[in-house]
Write a protein that holds these residues in place. Structure first.
Motif, PDB file in Angstrom:
ATOM      1  N   ALA A  96      -5.203  59.121  27.282  1.00  0.00           N
ATOM      2  CA  ALA A  96      -5.443  58.444  25.998  1.00  0.00           C
ATOM      3  C   ALA A  96      -6.881  57.955  25.875  1.00  0.00           C
ATOM      4  O   ALA A  96      -7.381  57.801  24.766  1.00  0.00           O
ATOM      5  CB  ALA A  96      -4.481  57.273  25.826  1.00  0.00           C
ATOM      6  N   LEU A  97      -7.539  57.741  27.007  1.00  0.00           N
ATOM      7  CA  LEU A  97      -8.935  57.309  26.966  1.00  0.00           C
ATOM      8  C   LEU A  97      -9.894  58.451  27.286  1.00  0.00           C
ATOM      9  O   LEU A  97     -11.087  58.238  27.494  1.00  0.00           O
ATOM     10  CB  LEU A  97      -9.162  56.120  27.899  1.00  0.00           C
ATOM     11  CG  LEU A  97      -8.382  54.852  27.535  1.00  0.00           C
ATOM     12  CD1 LEU A  97      -8.770  53.703  28.442  1.00  0.00           C
ATOM     13  CD2 LEU A  97      -8.572  54.475  26.071  1.00  0.00           C
ATOM     14  N   SER A  98      -9.364  59.667  27.294  1.00  0.00           N
ATOM     15  CA  SER A  98     -10.209  60.843  27.513  1.00  0.00           C
ATOM     16  C   SER A  98     -11.206  60.982  26.368  1.00  0.00           C
ATOM     17  O   SER A  98     -10.875  60.771  25.204  1.00  0.00           O
ATOM     18  CB  SER A  98      -9.360  62.113  27.584  1.00  0.00           C
ATOM     19  OG  SER A  98      -8.500  62.065  28.683  1.00  0.00           O
ATOM     20  N   ASP A  99     -12.417  61.346  26.727  1.00  0.00           N
ATOM     21  CA  ASP A  99     -13.485  61.501  25.753  1.00  0.00           C
ATOM     22  C   ASP A  99     -13.360  62.824  25.005  1.00  0.00           C
ATOM     23  O   ASP A  99     -13.223  63.880  25.617  1.00  0.00           O
ATOM     24  CB  ASP A  99     -14.832  61.443  26.474  1.00  0.00           C
ATOM     25  CG  ASP A  99     -15.993  61.492  25.516  1.00  0.00           C
ATOM     26  OD1 ASP A  99     -16.359  62.607  25.096  1.00  0.00           O
ATOM     27  OD2 ASP A  99     -16.528  60.423  25.191  1.00  0.00           O
ATOM     28  N   VAL A 103     -15.658  60.152  21.431  1.00  0.00           N
ATOM     29  CA  VAL A 103     -14.633  59.219  20.941  1.00  0.00           C
ATOM     30  C   VAL A 103     -13.367  59.449  21.769  1.00  0.00           C
ATOM     31  O   VAL A 103     -12.997  60.595  22.020  1.00  0.00           O
ATOM     32  CB  VAL A 103     -14.334  59.444  19.438  1.00  0.00           C
ATOM     33  CG1 VAL A 103     -13.284  58.476  18.933  1.00  0.00           C
ATOM     34  CG2 VAL A 103     -15.607  59.336  18.614  1.00  0.00           C
ATOM     35  N   THR A 104     -12.702  58.385  22.182  1.00  0.00           N
ATOM     36  CA  THR A 104     -11.481  58.554  22.975  1.00  0.00           C
ATOM     37  C   THR A 104     -10.346  59.096  22.117  1.00  0.00           C
ATOM     38  O   THR A 104     -10.346  58.951  20.888  1.00  0.00           O
ATOM     39  CB  THR A 104     -11.014  57.229  23.609  1.00  0.00           C
ATOM     40  OG1 THR A 104     -10.585  56.355  22.574  1.00  0.00           O
ATOM     41  CG2 THR A 104     -12.104  56.582  24.454  1.00  0.00           C
ATOM     42  N   ALA A 105      -9.395  59.717  22.780  1.00  0.00           N
ATOM     43  CA  ALA A 105      -8.214  60.226  22.070  1.00  0.00           C
ATOM     44  C   ALA A 105      -7.520  59.097  21.321  1.00  0.00           C
ATOM     45  O   ALA A 105      -7.126  59.258  20.156  1.00  0.00           O
ATOM     46  CB  ALA A 105      -7.259  60.885  23.069  1.00  0.00           C
ATOM     47  N   LEU A 106      -7.385  57.935  21.957  1.00  0.00           N
ATOM     48  CA  LEU A 106      -6.726  56.794  21.322  1.00  0.00           C
ATOM     49  C   LEU A 106      -7.471  56.349  20.058  1.00  0.00           C
ATOM     50  O   LEU A 106      -6.852  56.079  19.033  1.00  0.00           O
ATOM     51  CB  LEU A 106      -6.603  55.636  22.315  1.00  0.00           C
ATOM     52  CG  LEU A 106      -6.002  54.338  21.791  1.00  0.00           C
ATOM     53  CD1 LEU A 106      -4.615  54.555  21.196  1.00  0.00           C
ATOM     54  CD2 LEU A 106      -5.947  53.301  22.916  1.00  0.00           C
ATOM     55  N   GLU A 107      -8.782  56.285  20.131  1.00  0.00           N
ATOM     56  CA  GLU A 107      -9.556  55.898  18.949  1.00  0.00           C
ATOM     57  C   GLU A 107      -9.384  56.914  17.825  1.00  0.00           C
ATOM     58  O   GLU A 107      -9.344  56.552  16.645  1.00  0.00           O
ATOM     59  CB  GLU A 107     -11.040  55.768  19.301  1.00  0.00           C
ATOM     60  CG  GLU A 107     -11.334  54.559  20.169  1.00  0.00           C
ATOM     61  CD  GLU A 107     -12.763  54.571  20.655  1.00  0.00           C
ATOM     62  OE1 GLU A 107     -13.532  53.701  20.195  1.00  0.00           O
ATOM     63  OE2 GLU A 107     -13.111  55.439  21.486  1.00  0.00           O
ATOM     64  N   ALA A 126      -4.903  64.278  16.647  1.00  0.00           N
ATOM     65  CA  ALA A 126      -4.917  64.960  15.349  1.00  0.00           C
ATOM     66  C   ALA A 126      -3.879  64.396  14.387  1.00  0.00           C
ATOM     67  O   ALA A 126      -3.567  65.019  13.372  1.00  0.00           O
ATOM     68  CB  ALA A 126      -4.705  66.462  15.548  1.00  0.00           C
ATOM     69  N   VAL A 127      -3.337  63.222  14.661  1.00  0.00           N
ATOM     70  CA  VAL A 127      -2.320  62.644  13.790  1.00  0.00           C
ATOM     71  C   VAL A 127      -2.869  62.508  12.372  1.00  0.00           C
ATOM     72  O   VAL A 127      -4.036  62.185  12.168  1.00  0.00           O
ATOM     73  CB  VAL A 127      -1.796  61.295  14.340  1.00  0.00           C
ATOM     74  CG1 VAL A 127      -2.846  60.206  14.278  1.00  0.00           C
ATOM     75  CG2 VAL A 127      -0.527  60.873  13.625  1.00  0.00           C
TER      76      VAL A 127
END
Length: 163
Positions: A26-29, A33-37, A109-110
């Motif tokens: 979830a914090l992968s760049d 930008v992180t996935a969570l962001e 991609a939500v």
């Protein structure tokens, strides 16, 4: 869609750092930008959501999620590690949420358009749970919608809710 409905719906982004396949995903760049962001940013334009809340656990491994939330001035709830239904119900109580638009922190991609469509259908029909036919859209662009009343009924069953 009436104002009273908008005030009842919140996005809960279900996320934790521990993963068997890709810990910390979830914090992968993703291009800075992180996935969570990206999940937060994907839901932010919604016309139906009152809040976007990151829902994680109290486990120390999830401290980086809280740090990111504080850095970005995002709402966060930290709860039960083993029981996600309890974690969501406690977060719903803390934020006064009647309808949860549940997304996961590793689906960058939500779509807020799909979220609004599903939430609108959910609210208009008074459903307990709303999702989309998975063969109609790509996996990862849609959230699930569930009422807190349905979660409370679910919590009454003797089932292992750990994930």
């Amino acid at each position: 869609m009436g104002q009273e409905r908008r005030e009842a719906a919140s996005a809960f982004i279900q996320v934790r750092m521990r993963s068997n396949r890709l810990p910390g995903k979830a914090l992968s760049d993703i291009d800075g930008v992180t996935a969570l962001e990206r999940v937060v940013d994907g839901l932010r334009p919604s016309r139906l959501l009152r809040d976007i809340v990151i829902v994680t656990t109290r486990h120390p491994s999830d401290d980086p999620i809280e740090a990111l939330a504080k850095k970005r001035d995002l709402l966060i709830y930290r709860g039960d590690y083993d029981n996600i239904v309890k974690r969501f119900l406690d977060a719903a109580d803390a934020y006064g949420t009647e309808v949860i638009v549940r997304a996961t922190g590793d689906c960058p991609a939500v779509s807020h358009e799909v979220a609004d469509y599903l939430a609108e259908q959910h609210l208009e029909t008074g459903s307990d749970y709303t999702t989309i036919e998975t063969d109609k859209v790509a996996v990862g662009i849609y959230p699930d919608i569930i009422s807190t009343a349905a979660l409370k009924r679910l919590a009454g069953f003797s089932v292992d809710f750990s994930y």
